[in-house]
Motif scaffolding. Structure first.
Motif, PDB file in Angstrom:
ATOM      1  N   GLN A 244      17.953 -73.377  35.430  1.00 26.17           N
ATOM      2  CA  GLN A 244      16.561 -72.937  35.468  1.00 26.17           C
ATOM      3  C   GLN A 244      15.645 -73.779  34.583  1.00 26.17           C
ATOM      4  N   ASN A 245      16.129 -74.237  33.440  1.00 19.74           N
ATOM      5  CA  ASN A 245      15.239 -74.918  32.499  1.00 19.74           C
ATOM      6  C   ASN A 245      14.695 -76.232  33.059  1.00 19.74           C
ATOM      7  N   THR A 246      15.490 -76.894  33.893  1.00 19.99           N
ATOM      8  CA  THR A 246      15.040 -78.173  34.443  1.00 19.99           C
ATOM      9  C   THR A 246      14.407 -78.016  35.815  1.00 19.99           C
ATOM     10  N   LEU A 247      14.778 -76.959  36.536  1.00 16.42           N
ATOM     11  CA  LEU A 247      14.343 -76.845  37.922  1.00 16.42           C
ATOM     12  C   LEU A 247      13.056 -76.064  38.088  1.00 16.42           C
ATOM     13  N   HIS A 248      12.839 -75.036  37.256  1.00 18.29           N
ATOM     14  CA  HIS A 248      11.770 -74.101  37.561  1.00 18.29           C
ATOM     15  C   HIS A 248      10.654 -74.041  36.529  1.00 18.29           C
ATOM     16  N   THR A 249      10.724 -74.866  35.499  1.00 20.33           N
ATOM     17  CA  THR A 249       9.700 -74.768  34.471  1.00 20.33           C
ATOM     18  C   THR A 249       8.347 -75.257  34.969  1.00 20.33           C
ATOM     19  N   GLU A 250       8.328 -76.065  36.011  1.00 19.11           N
ATOM     20  CA  GLU A 250       7.064 -76.535  36.582  1.00 19.11           C
ATOM     21  C   GLU A 250       7.120 -76.318  38.085  1.00 19.11           C
ATOM     22  N   PHE A 251       6.742 -75.113  38.500  1.00 14.96           N
ATOM     23  CA  PHE A 251       6.904 -74.700  39.894  1.00 14.96           C
ATOM     24  C   PHE A 251       6.134 -75.601  40.844  1.00 14.96           C
ATOM     25  N   MET A 252       4.947 -76.023  40.456  1.00 12.47           N
ATOM     26  CA  MET A 252       4.106 -76.817  41.351  1.00 12.47           C
ATOM     27  C   MET A 252       4.744 -78.175  41.678  1.00 12.47           C
ATOM     28  N   LYS A 253       5.694 -78.644  40.845  1.00 13.53           N
ATOM     29  CA  LYS A 253       6.313 -79.945  41.072  1.00 13.53           C
ATOM     30  C   LYS A 253       7.744 -79.819  41.566  1.00 13.53           C
ATOM     31  N   SER A 254       8.282 -78.601  41.620  1.00  9.51           N
ATOM     32  CA  SER A 254       9.678 -78.404  41.997  1.00  9.51           C
ATOM     33  C   SER A 254       9.827 -78.307  43.507  1.00  9.51           C
ATOM     34  N   LEU A 295      11.887 -66.133  36.241  1.00 11.70           N
ATOM     35  CA  LEU A 295      10.704 -65.878  37.054  1.00 11.70           C
ATOM     36  C   LEU A 295       9.394 -66.179  36.338  1.00 11.70           C
ATOM     37  N   GLN A 296       9.330 -65.945  35.045  1.00  8.10           N
ATOM     38  CA  GLN A 296       8.077 -66.111  34.325  1.00  8.10           C
ATOM     39  C   GLN A 296       7.499 -67.518  34.430  1.00  8.10           C
ATOM     40  N   PRO A 297       8.308 -68.594  34.284  1.00  7.27           N
ATOM     41  CA  PRO A 297       7.718 -69.939  34.434  1.00  7.27           C
ATOM     42  C   PRO A 297       7.163 -70.197  35.823  1.00  7.27           C
ATOM     43  N   ILE A 298       7.707 -69.523  36.834  1.00  5.51           N
ATOM     44  CA  ILE A 298       7.227 -69.748  38.196  1.00  5.51           C
ATOM     45  C   ILE A 298       5.819 -69.206  38.360  1.00  5.51           C
ATOM     46  N   ILE A 299       5.591 -67.982  37.875  1.00 10.14           N
ATOM     47  CA  ILE A 299       4.247 -67.418  38.036  1.00 10.14           C
ATOM     48  C   ILE A 299       3.246 -68.074  37.095  1.00 10.14           C
ATOM     49  N   SER A 300       3.705 -68.498  35.917  1.00 12.30           N
ATOM     50  CA  SER A 300       2.767 -69.075  34.948  1.00 12.30           C
ATOM     51  C   SER A 300       2.355 -70.493  35.325  1.00 12.30           C
ATOM     52  N   GLN A 356       5.721 -65.512  46.468  1.00 13.61           N
ATOM     53  CA  GLN A 356       5.681 -64.113  46.898  1.00 13.61           C
ATOM     54  C   GLN A 356       7.000 -63.411  46.582  1.00 13.61           C
ATOM     55  N   LEU A 357       8.100 -64.076  46.876  1.00 12.77           N
ATOM     56  CA  LEU A 357       9.417 -63.508  46.593  1.00 12.77           C
ATOM     57  C   LEU A 357       9.609 -63.283  45.095  1.00 12.77           C
ATOM     58  N   THR A 358       9.157 -64.242  44.300  1.00 18.46           N
ATOM     59  CA  THR A 358       9.239 -64.100  42.844  1.00 18.46           C
ATOM     60  C   THR A 358       8.508 -62.845  42.383  1.00 18.46           C
ATOM     61  N   ALA A 367       9.236 -52.540  36.639  1.00 17.09           N
ATOM     62  CA  ALA A 367       9.286 -51.095  36.828  1.00 17.09           C
ATOM     63  C   ALA A 367      10.319 -50.428  35.936  1.00 17.09           C
ATOM     64  N   THR A 368      11.308 -51.188  35.489  1.00 13.09           N
ATOM     65  CA  THR A 368      12.402 -50.571  34.745  1.00 13.09           C
ATOM     66  C   THR A 368      12.523 -51.068  33.318  1.00 13.09           C
ATOM     67  N   LEU A 369      11.618 -51.929  32.887  1.00  8.90           N
ATOM     68  CA  LEU A 369      11.701 -52.429  31.514  1.00  8.90           C
ATOM     69  C   LEU A 369      11.289 -51.353  30.521  1.00  8.90           C
ATOM     70  N   PRO A 370      12.198 -50.940  29.636  1.00  8.30           N
ATOM     71  CA  PRO A 370      11.829 -49.927  28.648  1.00  8.30           C
ATOM     72  C   PRO A 370      10.904 -50.471  27.578  1.00  8.30           C
ATOM     73  N   ASP A 371      10.990 -51.780  27.323  1.00  7.63           N
ATOM     74  CA  ASP A 371      10.159 -52.403  26.293  1.00  7.63           C
ATOM     75  C   ASP A 371       9.297 -53.464  26.949  1.00  7.63           C
ATOM     76  N   PRO A 372       7.974 -53.277  26.987  1.00  3.15           N
ATOM     77  CA  PRO A 372       7.119 -54.251  27.673  1.00  3.15           C
ATOM     78  C   PRO A 372       6.973 -55.560  26.938  1.00  3.15           C
ATOM     79  N   GLU A 373       7.474 -55.652  25.709  1.00  3.77           N
ATOM     80  CA  GLU A 373       7.326 -56.893  24.941  1.00  3.77           C
ATOM     81  C   GLU A 373       8.461 -57.834  25.291  1.00  3.77           C
ATOM     82  N   PHE A 374       8.363 -58.449  26.514  1.00  6.99           N
ATOM     83  CA  PHE A 374       9.463 -59.282  26.972  1.00  6.99           C
ATOM     84  C   PHE A 374       9.041 -60.724  27.167  1.00  6.99           C
ATOM     85  N   ALA A 375       8.233 -61.214  26.254  1.00  4.71           N
ATOM     86  CA  ALA A 375       7.853 -62.623  26.320  1.00  4.71           C
ATOM     87  C   ALA A 375       9.081 -63.494  26.073  1.00  4.71           C
ATOM     88  N   PRO A 376       9.147 -64.684  26.654  1.00  5.90           N
ATOM     89  CA  PRO A 376      10.299 -65.567  26.464  1.00  5.90           C
ATOM     90  C   PRO A 376      10.527 -65.851  24.990  1.00  5.90           C
TER      91      PRO A 376
END
Length: 679
Positions: A244-254, A295-300, A356-358, A367-376
């Motif tokens: 994931q670190n090399t493939l998805h960190t820049e979604f627009m170029k992957s 997933l977070q790098p894809i949306i960001s 969209q799938l992401t 929906a199921t995260l008990p703690d919303p503070e889930f930054a990388p």
């Protein structure tokens, strides 16, 4: 927030790639709106002809004619093209079978549930069952000895497999009957064989296999058990996610296909969780340690404006390109012949569908995260219970640069990490582009792109809905005290709605769906920052108008919940009066029943009680001057009758009846309380 906001949303929107709701109903209307009527009769005749070349031509012609053309698709469907193509699946010529399944695949993708249901009812699964073992056998031969067959033969088999798997995937989403029948095929080993051999196969059938398995493992116990029972399957899925670190960190170029495969693997793992020990991933928090970092790098890193601009350029290029090949009875059209612009537009659509799938998977994760503070974070150390409060405080600290990006001064409190990591990228994804919601008078120049864009906006809203529902339930003071972020988020949602507009009518269903989802998000935001967001008179009126126009009780309930949160801003006395006069207007009075269904009625009563539970607030003057107590007294019997009218046998009826009874009791107690105050 009541029972109306579900934490888990439906995964799939209307899957129709080329929407046709803007077209008039009926075969005659389809004939009038289609520009290819003259081509239909030759296709039907040659589909059942004696010459195999003619039958192949007819199958390919169907694929060509329906491309981005819903009226012609409807016209062909009215001529029983689905039944004719299914018949060709048992043709004695392999090339005819190959083209027939390709045409059926395109009909599935472009037409959505309706055509898929027709295929199931016309027994498409009978021939499909025979294809699966044949594909498996040939695939094994090719993998063991790649030189055993020429490249063209391999390409033909892989394309055929891709089409068969795609049809099975679409049928799996059609109905429970279709899903149960497909469960009997035990497709998991077949589909996993593609994922396991992904390095030796073209990516297209591998992605289709992953998509099919993702759908089959979505709340479907038989498929879930099959995946969980084999440790090699779980290991294979994990190996797809690892780079994931090399493939998805820049979604627009992957590579969007590679990203889609990784996202699907994550979705399958999530569907079959909790994973059985002793797998390595079973010792981790799947959502926090694996899914979200993927997933977070894809949306960001996704930019709707960039993707939309590129699509616009390609559409213009495609429009200006000469038509290289017209449909002709003398020359067999090639189903894979596309211009450069068409190929590039398909890549744009693939990128959008990956996004969209992401968002679909992220929606369930939030929906199921008990703690919303889930930054990388790079820190994987466990936090002891006694250090939890300190850890949350430390995690919420942001540096000066991040605060400046969010328009904050150094003197203001830091923005919680989850807002910059998740909420802000999602807010960017709900902002429409020019292609997202074209007006009815000017249909989309490329319906697949429009369909994907609008689905992304709606998925992003669903994800935001779950985020703020979780936050409202967790009662995080460090977040609710950050009023600046709350107001910015609120304004961003309204900015998206302003761009969407309020146009209604056939073909504008996605606009309405945007409003439906956005109201739920507004209610969630309002609950997190209840009484802290200063209401805007125009927004209040729009919420009231939308509440009145909606026929969905859940949407009405969400509108009322959003208005309730705005009414509790202490200094906004005028808006408080406007909102509460509206809430009182929908209550029953004497022999006059409520103007809304029981669920929004219950929410309105609960809202009024909550708003005026503190007589010391500045806006309480409205309660006294408007004689609201008398109007509440007049509603008690009507509220009681509405509560008793709820059927416990209906879905959600038991919970609604309990809530209605509780609110009626609270109303009586509230009236007694206000009377004792004698204000």
């Amino acid at each position: 927030m009541g029972k109306s906001q579900k934490k888990k949303s439906m995964r799939r929107h209307n899957p129709m790639r080329v929407p046709d709701s803007h077209l008039p109903q009926g075969l005659a209307s389809a004939a009038q709106s289609s520009t290819r009527n003259d081509a239909i009769l030759p296709i039907i005749q040659k589909m059942e002809g004696a010459d195999a070349t003619d039958r192949k031509w007819a199958c390919v012609a169907v694929s060509n004619l329906i491309q981005n053309d819903p009226s012609t698709r409807r016209l062909l469907q009215g001529k029983n093209i689905v039944g004719a193509l299914i018949t060709r699946l048992t043709d004695n010529e392999e090339e005819v079978v190959v083209e027939a399944i390709g045409a059926l695949r395109n009909l599935c993708i472009d037409g959505g549930y309706e055509i898929c249901a027709e295929m199931y009812n016309k027994n498409i699964l009978t021939p499909l069952k025979t294809f699966v073992p044949k594909i498996s056998s040939v695939l094994s031969q090719y993998l063991s000895n790649p030189k055993a067959a020429p490249e063209n033969a391999q390409k033909l088999v892989y394309g055929f497999a891709d089409n068969v798997i795609t049809v099975l995937w679409c049928l799996s989403e059609t109905s429970n009957k279709a899903l149960n029948t497909i469960n009997e095929l035990h497709l998991t080993p077949f589909l996993m064989s593609f994922l396991a051999s992904r390095d030796k196969l073209p990516l297209a059938p591998v992605v289709s296999a992953a998509q099919c398995l993702y759908v089959l493992t979505d709340d479907n116990i038989p498929a879930i058990k099959e995946v969980r029972a084999d440790a090699t399957y779980l290991s294979c899925l994990m190996s797809i996610i690892q780079p994931q670190n090399t493939l998805h960190t820049e979604f627009m170029k992957s590579d969007p296909h590679a990203v889609t495969l990784a996202v699907l693997a994550a979705g399958i793992l999530r569907n079959v969780s909790p994973l059985p020990p002793p797998t390595a991933v079973s010792q981790k928090d799947l959502d926090k340690d694996i899914i979200f970092p993927l997933l977070q790098p894809i949306i960001s890193s996704s930019s709707i404006s960039q993707i939309s601009d590129l699509a616009q350029e390609l559409i213009t290029t495609q429009t200006n390109e000469p038509q290289i090949e017209n449909l002709s009875l003398k020359h067999t059209p090639k189903s894979d012949h596309r211009s450069t612009a068409e190929v590039d537009l398909e890549k744009v659509e693939t990128r959008l569908r990956a996004l969209q799938l992401t968002l679909e998977i992220l929606t369930s994760t939030c929906a199921t995260l008990p703690d919303p503070e889930f930054a990388p974070t790079d820190d994987d150390e466990e936090v002891e219970d006694e250090d939890l409060d300190k850890a949350e405080q430390d995690d919420g600290e942001m540096d000066t640069d991040v605060n400046e990006v969010n328009g904050m001064d150094a003197d203001q409190p830091p923005v919680p990490a989850f807002i910059t990591a998740l909420v802000n990228p999602l807010l960017a994804l709900i902002q429409p582009s020019a292609l997202s919601f074209p007006p009815l008078a000017s249909p989309s120049p490329h319906p697949p792109t429009t369909s994907a864009l609008s689905a992304i906006h709606i998925n992003a809203l669903e994800c935001l809905n779950n985020v703020f529902l979780s936050l409202a339930m967790s009662k995080r003071p460090d977040i609710s005290e950050d009023v600046v972020s709350g107001q910015n988020i609120w304004n961003d949602v309204w900015s998206a709605l302003a761009a969407v507009g309020t146009q209604t009518g056939p073909g504008q269903e996605r606009r309405k769906e945007m409003w439906d989802k956005a109201v739920g998000v507004l209610w969630g935001i309002g609950n997190v920052w209840k009484g802290l967001l200063e209401p805007n008179e125009e927004q209040v009126q729009l919420l009231i108008q939308f509440c009145n126009s909606s026929s969905d009780p859940k949407v009405k309930t969400q509108c009322i919940g959003s208005l309730e949160c705005l009414a509790q801003h202490p200094q906004s006395i005028v808006c408080n009066r406007v909102i509460c006069e509206y809430l009182l207007s929908i209550l029953p009075s004497g022999s006059t029943p409520a103007s809304v269904a029981t669920e929004p009625l219950v929410q309105a009563v609960a809202a009024l009680i909550d708003i005026y539970s503190d007589e010391n607030l500045p806006y309480d003057i409205n309660f006294r001057q408007g004689q609201y107590l008398d109007r509440l007294v007049a509603s008690v019997e009507g509220v009681r009758k509405a509560a008793r009218s709820v059927s416990r046998q209906k879905e959600g009826g038991r919970e609604l009846r309990m809530r209605a009874d509780d609110v009626r009791d609270n109303l009586v107690a509230f009236i007694k309380y206000r009377r004792r105050l004698a204000l």
